[in-house]
Design an enzyme around this catalytic site. Sequence first.
Site, PDB file in Angstrom:
ATOM      1  N   ARG A  98      38.726 -47.213 -41.249  1.00 46.61           N
ATOM      2  CA  ARG A  98      37.582 -47.671 -42.058  1.00 46.61           C
ATOM      3  C   ARG A  98      36.764 -46.481 -42.561  1.00 46.61           C
ATOM      4  N   SER A 146      20.115 -35.765 -38.662  1.00 45.92           N
ATOM      5  CA  SER A 146      19.203 -36.875 -38.966  1.00 45.92           C
ATOM      6  C   SER A 146      18.179 -36.503 -40.039  1.00 45.92           C
ATOM      7  N   TRP A 170      30.770 -31.791 -39.500  1.00 43.79           N
ATOM      8  CA  TRP A 170      31.141 -33.178 -39.176  1.00 43.79           C
ATOM      9  C   TRP A 170      31.531 -33.955 -40.420  1.00 43.79           C
ATOM     10  N   THR A 172      33.896 -36.038 -42.589  1.00 46.57           N
ATOM     11  CA  THR A 172      35.106 -36.875 -42.564  1.00 46.57           C
ATOM     12  C   THR A 172      35.967 -36.570 -43.792  1.00 46.57           C
ATOM     13  N   ASN A 248      23.489 -45.886 -48.241  1.00 46.90           N
ATOM     14  CA  ASN A 248      23.283 -47.345 -48.231  1.00 46.90           C
ATOM     15  C   ASN A 248      24.616 -48.079 -48.359  1.00 46.90           C
ATOM     16  N   ARG A 251      26.749 -47.536 -45.106  1.00 53.47           N
ATOM     17  CA  ARG A 251      26.145 -48.254 -43.971  1.00 53.47           C
ATOM     18  C   ARG A 251      26.405 -49.758 -44.094  1.00 53.47           C
ATOM     19  N   GLN A 287      34.094 -68.444 -13.703  1.00 49.79           N
ATOM     20  CA  GLN A 287      32.807 -68.558 -14.405  1.00 49.79           C
ATOM     21  C   GLN A 287      32.261 -67.196 -14.837  1.00 49.79           C
ATOM     22  N   GLU A 371      26.061 -42.049 -40.095  1.00 46.73           N
ATOM     23  CA  GLU A 371      25.396 -42.954 -41.051  1.00 46.73           C
ATOM     24  C   GLU A 371      24.030 -43.406 -40.538  1.00 46.73           C
TER      25      GLU A 371
HETATM   26  P1  TGC Z   1      11.892 -40.109 -47.134  1.00 43.22           P
HETATM   27  O1  TGC Z   1      10.657 -39.301 -47.426  1.00 43.22           O
HETATM   28  O2  TGC Z   1      11.771 -41.408 -46.424  1.00 43.22           O
HETATM   29  O3  TGC Z   1      12.660 -40.349 -48.515  1.00 43.22           O
HETATM   30  C1  TGC Z   1      13.012 -39.291 -49.385  1.00 43.22           C
HETATM   31  C2  TGC Z   1      13.390 -39.918 -50.711  1.00 43.22           C
HETATM   32  O4  TGC Z   1      14.561 -40.739 -50.544  1.00 43.22           O
HETATM   33  C3  TGC Z   1      14.227 -42.125 -50.847  1.00 43.22           C
HETATM   34  N1  TGC Z   1      14.913 -42.959 -49.854  1.00 43.22           N
HETATM   35  C4  TGC Z   1      16.003 -43.668 -50.139  1.00 43.22           C
HETATM   36  N2  TGC Z   1      16.652 -43.844 -51.296  1.00 43.22           N
HETATM   37  C5  TGC Z   1      17.747 -44.633 -51.269  1.00 43.22           C
HETATM   38  N3  TGC Z   1      18.180 -45.220 -50.146  1.00 43.22           N
HETATM   39  C6  TGC Z   1      17.559 -45.054 -48.957  1.00 43.22           C
HETATM   40  N4  TGC Z   1      18.044 -45.620 -47.849  1.00 43.22           N
HETATM   41  C7  TGC Z   1      16.413 -44.243 -48.921  1.00 43.22           C
HETATM   42  N5  TGC Z   1      15.549 -43.854 -47.947  1.00 43.22           N
HETATM   43  C8  TGC Z   1      14.642 -43.074 -48.534  1.00 43.22           C
HETATM   44  C9  TGC Z   1      12.725 -42.204 -50.752  1.00 43.22           C
HETATM   45  O5  TGC Z   1      12.226 -43.264 -51.540  1.00 43.22           O
HETATM   46  C10 TGC Z   1      12.323 -40.855 -51.274  1.00 43.22           C
HETATM   47  O6  TGC Z   1      12.499 -40.880 -52.675  1.00 43.22           O
HETATM   48  P2  TGC Z   1      11.519 -40.015 -53.645  1.00 43.22           P
HETATM   49  O7  TGC Z   1      12.005 -40.341 -55.006  1.00 43.22           O
HETATM   50  O8  TGC Z   1      10.132 -40.484 -53.342  1.00 43.22           O
HETATM   51  O9  TGC Z   1      11.745 -38.587 -53.255  1.00 43.22           O
HETATM   52  O10 TGC Z   1      12.907 -39.142 -46.389  1.00 43.22           O
HETATM   53  P3  TGC Z   1      12.816 -38.446 -44.966  1.00 43.22           P
HETATM   54  O11 TGC Z   1      13.097 -36.997 -45.159  1.00 43.22           O
HETATM   55  O12 TGC Z   1      11.544 -38.849 -44.262  1.00 43.22           O
HETATM   56  O13 TGC Z   1      14.072 -39.078 -44.198  1.00 43.22           O
HETATM   57  C11 TGC Z   1      14.193 -40.419 -43.923  1.00 43.22           C
HETATM   58  C12 TGC Z   1      15.428 -40.691 -43.058  1.00 43.22           C
HETATM   59  C13 TGC Z   1      15.285 -40.062 -41.682  1.00 43.22           C
HETATM   60  C14 TGC Z   1      15.524 -42.196 -42.923  1.00 43.22           C
HETATM   61  C15 TGC Z   1      16.691 -40.137 -43.744  1.00 43.22           C
HETATM   62  O14 TGC Z   1      16.675 -38.749 -43.817  1.00 43.22           O
HETATM   63  C16 TGC Z   1      17.956 -40.558 -43.043  1.00 43.22           C
HETATM   64  O15 TGC Z   1      18.477 -41.654 -43.306  1.00 43.22           O
HETATM   65  N6  TGC Z   1      18.537 -39.724 -42.139  1.00 43.22           N
HETATM   66  C17 TGC Z   1      19.852 -39.979 -41.531  1.00 43.22           C
HETATM   67  C18 TGC Z   1      20.896 -39.114 -42.194  1.00 43.22           C
HETATM   68  C19 TGC Z   1      22.245 -39.769 -42.228  1.00 43.22           C
HETATM   69  O16 TGC Z   1      22.398 -40.952 -42.080  1.00 43.22           O
HETATM   70  N7  TGC Z   1      23.281 -38.988 -42.506  1.00 43.22           N
HETATM   71  C20 TGC Z   1      24.591 -39.532 -42.702  1.00 43.22           C
HETATM   72  C21 TGC Z   1      25.534 -38.502 -43.263  1.00 43.22           C
HETATM   73  S1  TGC Z   1      27.025 -39.150 -43.971  1.00 43.22           S
HETATM   74  C22 TGC Z   1      27.874 -39.765 -42.661  1.00 43.22           C
HETATM   75  O17 TGC Z   1      27.433 -39.808 -41.560  1.00 43.22           O
HETATM   76  C23 TGC Z   1      29.243 -40.278 -42.944  1.00 43.22           C
HETATM   77  S2  TGC Z   1      30.028 -40.849 -41.520  1.00 43.22           S
HETATM   78  C24 TGC Z   1      31.545 -41.388 -42.031  1.00 43.22           C
HETATM   79  C25 TGC Z   1      31.566 -42.817 -42.450  1.00 43.22           C
HETATM   80  O18 TGC Z   1      30.656 -43.296 -43.144  1.00 43.22           O
HETATM   81  O19 TGC Z   1      32.537 -43.506 -42.099  1.00 43.22           O
HETATM   82  P1  FAD Z   2      20.579 -35.064 -34.446  1.00 43.77           P
HETATM   83  O1  FAD Z   2      19.964 -35.322 -35.760  1.00 43.77           O
HETATM   84  O2  FAD Z   2      20.483 -33.685 -33.878  1.00 43.77           O
HETATM   85  O3  FAD Z   2      20.000 -36.104 -33.407  1.00 43.77           O
HETATM   86  C1  FAD Z   2      19.988 -35.872 -31.987  1.00 43.77           C
HETATM   87  C2  FAD Z   2      19.264 -37.041 -31.332  1.00 43.77           C
HETATM   88  O4  FAD Z   2      17.893 -37.043 -31.791  1.00 43.77           O
HETATM   89  C3  FAD Z   2      19.814 -38.406 -31.716  1.00 43.77           C
HETATM   90  O5  FAD Z   2      19.750 -39.271 -30.610  1.00 43.77           O
HETATM   91  C4  FAD Z   2      18.855 -38.874 -32.785  1.00 43.77           C
HETATM   92  O6  FAD Z   2      18.819 -40.284 -32.935  1.00 43.77           O
HETATM   93  C5  FAD Z   2      17.566 -38.345 -32.268  1.00 43.77           C
HETATM   94  N1  FAD Z   2      16.546 -38.230 -33.309  1.00 43.77           N
HETATM   95  C6  FAD Z   2      16.683 -37.688 -34.536  1.00 43.77           C
HETATM   96  N2  FAD Z   2      15.528 -37.786 -35.233  1.00 43.77           N
HETATM   97  C7  FAD Z   2      14.645 -38.394 -34.407  1.00 43.77           C
HETATM   98  C8  FAD Z   2      13.283 -38.772 -34.527  1.00 43.77           C
HETATM   99  N3  FAD Z   2      12.605 -38.558 -35.662  1.00 43.77           N
HETATM  100  N4  FAD Z   2      12.686 -39.392 -33.469  1.00 43.77           N
HETATM  101  C9  FAD Z   2      13.372 -39.641 -32.319  1.00 43.77           C
HETATM  102  N5  FAD Z   2      14.665 -39.286 -32.142  1.00 43.77           N
HETATM  103  C10 FAD Z   2      15.291 -38.679 -33.179  1.00 43.77           C
HETATM  104  N6  FAD Z   2      28.031 -36.329 -42.040  1.00 43.77           N
HETATM  105  C11 FAD Z   2      28.293 -36.159 -43.365  1.00 43.77           C
HETATM  106  O7  FAD Z   2      27.470 -35.647 -44.119  1.00 43.77           O
HETATM  107  N7  FAD Z   2      29.494 -36.551 -43.888  1.00 43.77           N
HETATM  108  C12 FAD Z   2      30.469 -37.105 -43.129  1.00 43.77           C
HETATM  109  O8  FAD Z   2      31.539 -37.454 -43.643  1.00 43.77           O
HETATM  110  C13 FAD Z   2      30.220 -37.267 -41.724  1.00 43.77           C
HETATM  111  N8  FAD Z   2      31.201 -37.761 -40.917  1.00 43.77           N
HETATM  112  C14 FAD Z   2      30.988 -37.793 -39.550  1.00 43.77           C
HETATM  113  C15 FAD Z   2      32.058 -38.139 -38.701  1.00 43.77           C
HETATM  114  C16 FAD Z   2      31.879 -38.120 -37.322  1.00 43.77           C
HETATM  115  C17 FAD Z   2      33.016 -38.450 -36.423  1.00 43.77           C
HETATM  116  C18 FAD Z   2      30.600 -37.804 -36.778  1.00 43.77           C
HETATM  117  C19 FAD Z   2      30.386 -37.828 -35.295  1.00 43.77           C
HETATM  118  C20 FAD Z   2      29.567 -37.460 -37.606  1.00 43.77           C
HETATM  119  C21 FAD Z   2      29.738 -37.423 -39.003  1.00 43.77           C
HETATM  120  N9  FAD Z   2      28.726 -37.001 -39.866  1.00 43.77           N
HETATM  121  C22 FAD Z   2      28.972 -36.856 -41.213  1.00 43.77           C
HETATM  122  C23 FAD Z   2      27.467 -36.502 -39.314  1.00 43.77           C
HETATM  123  C24 FAD Z   2      26.496 -37.602 -38.894  1.00 43.77           C
HETATM  124  O9  FAD Z   2      25.930 -38.239 -39.992  1.00 43.77           O
HETATM  125  C25 FAD Z   2      25.443 -36.948 -38.000  1.00 43.77           C
HETATM  126  O10 FAD Z   2      26.065 -36.623 -36.775  1.00 43.77           O
HETATM  127  C26 FAD Z   2      24.241 -37.862 -37.771  1.00 43.77           C
HETATM  128  O11 FAD Z   2      23.494 -38.023 -38.955  1.00 43.77           O
HETATM  129  C27 FAD Z   2      23.322 -37.364 -36.641  1.00 43.77           C
HETATM  130  O12 FAD Z   2      23.063 -36.018 -36.781  1.00 43.77           O
HETATM  131  P2  FAD Z   2      23.231 -35.012 -35.516  1.00 43.77           P
HETATM  132  O13 FAD Z   2      24.541 -35.279 -34.888  1.00 43.77           O
HETATM  133  O14 FAD Z   2      22.934 -33.652 -36.014  1.00 43.77           O
HETATM  134  O15 FAD Z   2      22.134 -35.491 -34.494  1.00 43.77           O
END
Ligand code: TGC
Ligand code: FAD
Length: 392
Positions: A98, A146, A170, A172, A248, A251, A287, A371
């Site tokens: 997936r 994060s 990290w 993918t 989005n 997720r 049970q 995500e």
């Molecule tokens: P914040 O100040 O809240 O927002 C900055 C700007 O972004 C806009 N915004 C969004 N827009 C679209 N969708 C959303 N969900 C949005 N959330 C916020 C917001 O309106 C603002 O826009 P503008 O025009 O005013 O500048 O941002 P923040 O720096 O406080 O961060 C918020 C937070 C922590 C929620 C965000 O940074 C976050 O979601 N962090 C987590 C990062 C994350 O999920 N990384 C994933 C990497 S990719 C991955 O993991 C792939 S895994 C493989 C697979 O999918 O299978």
């Molecule tokens: P950190 O951000 O260092 O977080 C550490 C801990 O702190 C966590 O428990 C977290 O929840 C907590 N924390 C963070 N912020 C706060 C807060 N404000 N308050 C309280 N607690 C908090 N990323 C990509 O860009 N592209 C990819 O394709 C991709 N694929 C991935 C595949 C795998 C198998 C894995 C494991 C990760 C992948 N990632 C990818 C990265 C993934 O999105 C990050 O691992 C994730 O966003 C968390 O970041 P981190 O591991 O650095 O943890």
Amino acid sequence: MATVTPQTPLALLSIDELLDEDDRAIRDTVRKYVEDRIKPHIADWYEHGAIPARDLAKELGSLGVLGMHLQGYGCAGTTATAYGLACMELEAGDSGLRSLVSVQGSLAMYAIWKHGSEEQKSEWLPRLAAGEAIGCFGLTEPDFGSNPAGMRTRARRDGTDWVLSGNKMWITNGSVAHVAVVWAQTDDGIRGFVVPTDTPGFSAPEIKKKLSLRASVTSELVLDDVRLPESAVLPGVIGLSGPLSCLNEARYGIVFGALGAARDCLETAIDYARDRDIFDKPLAAYQLTQAKLADMTLELGKGMLLALQLGRLKDTGRLRPEQISLGKLNNVREALAIARECRTILAANGITLEYPVLRHANNLESVLTYEGTSEVHQLVIGRTVTGHAAFR
Ligand code: TGC
Ligand code: FAD
């Protein structure tokens, strides 16, 4: 002793009645592919930490699931609900499968589809939809997961060119990708770049020794003064909302996907408990076992109703990011709890790759983190219900 004909957990809630015919047909096609092509091999791929990603991408392209909910450029243009159901079936095979599809369709393709130039779209989307090319999405860095706003990867101008330097972590599909969508700081804010992976200065060493998502390629991206033409930048967006808009999409797929892993675990545990005699009667007839199975059936069904409601909102253009956070938080957390509980039912047999339960549980540890971690989604929901942002 009275016995009844057993029903599967999702049949109990008549979930199929909530799906239209096309969505059910797409789901069944993907389920058959996973049964025939993935399940016979997944334990070996997982054990060896290697998948035939490029072959699978072509098959998944032929199946029509790559970027399937996008319109045009060779994409299938299905409903979002059908896309969710496909994610569920793929993840019933393995979260790594997936992930391959999510990263390709919801992250790399969506970024280009939503924010790209016409030239970028026509160059990459048809090949990515067909699985002839693989895409990856570089947002996370070693010190910024994060909090991607803090990223250090930088793109500077040199004449009309862009020059990218930094490290992503990290990622993918990284080592098998033909194209990377890379997010970097610029003088104007965060911007996305379409980077062919054969560009000099780009490399993607694979991350080894993982105990989770072993049937998925995870890599570092090294950007060592990668020189790109002006046309490489995604013209449609500046700022963090660009990458977050792609998250989005991915997720949303995970909201359904995680339930596929949970369903596979629960069905396995039910079959196992019915077949296994303990103290002279089936484990399923105790049970304590039934209490576990009933609670898991309920959580799976509730998760499915939540996913379908989000699907309905998305199909009518009303889905908001904080609603996706509700789904991702709940369904991954519950799927992981289900996988672990199922493992207890299989006991010793549950720790092997003969059965899928611990493989799914280990995978779901990553799904809980990527995500947006559970804590990030709690904070998104917390901000929505209180009005106070508590990220910093
Ligand atoms: P914040 O100040 O809240 O927002 C900055 C700007 O972004 C806009 N915004 C969004 N827009 C679209 N969708 C959303 N969900 C949005 N959330 C916020 C917001 O309106 C603002 O826009 P503008 O025009 O005013 O500048 O941002 P923040 O720096 O406080 O961060 C918020 C937070 C922590 C929620 C965000 O940074 C976050 O979601 N962090 C987590 C990062 C994350 O999920 N990384 C994933 C990497 S990719 C991955 O993991 C792939 S895994 C493989 C697979 O999918 O299978
Ligand atoms: P950190 O951000 O260092 O977080 C550490 C801990 O702190 C966590 O428990 C977290 O929840 C907590 N924390 C963070 N912020 C706060 C807060 N404000 N308050 C309280 N607690 C908090 N990323 C990509 O860009 N592209 C990819 O394709 C991709 N694929 C991935 C595949 C795998 C198998 C894995 C494991 C990760 C992948 N990632 C990818 C990265 C993934 O999105 C990050 O691992 C994730 O966003 C968390 O970041 P981190 O591991 O650095 O943890």
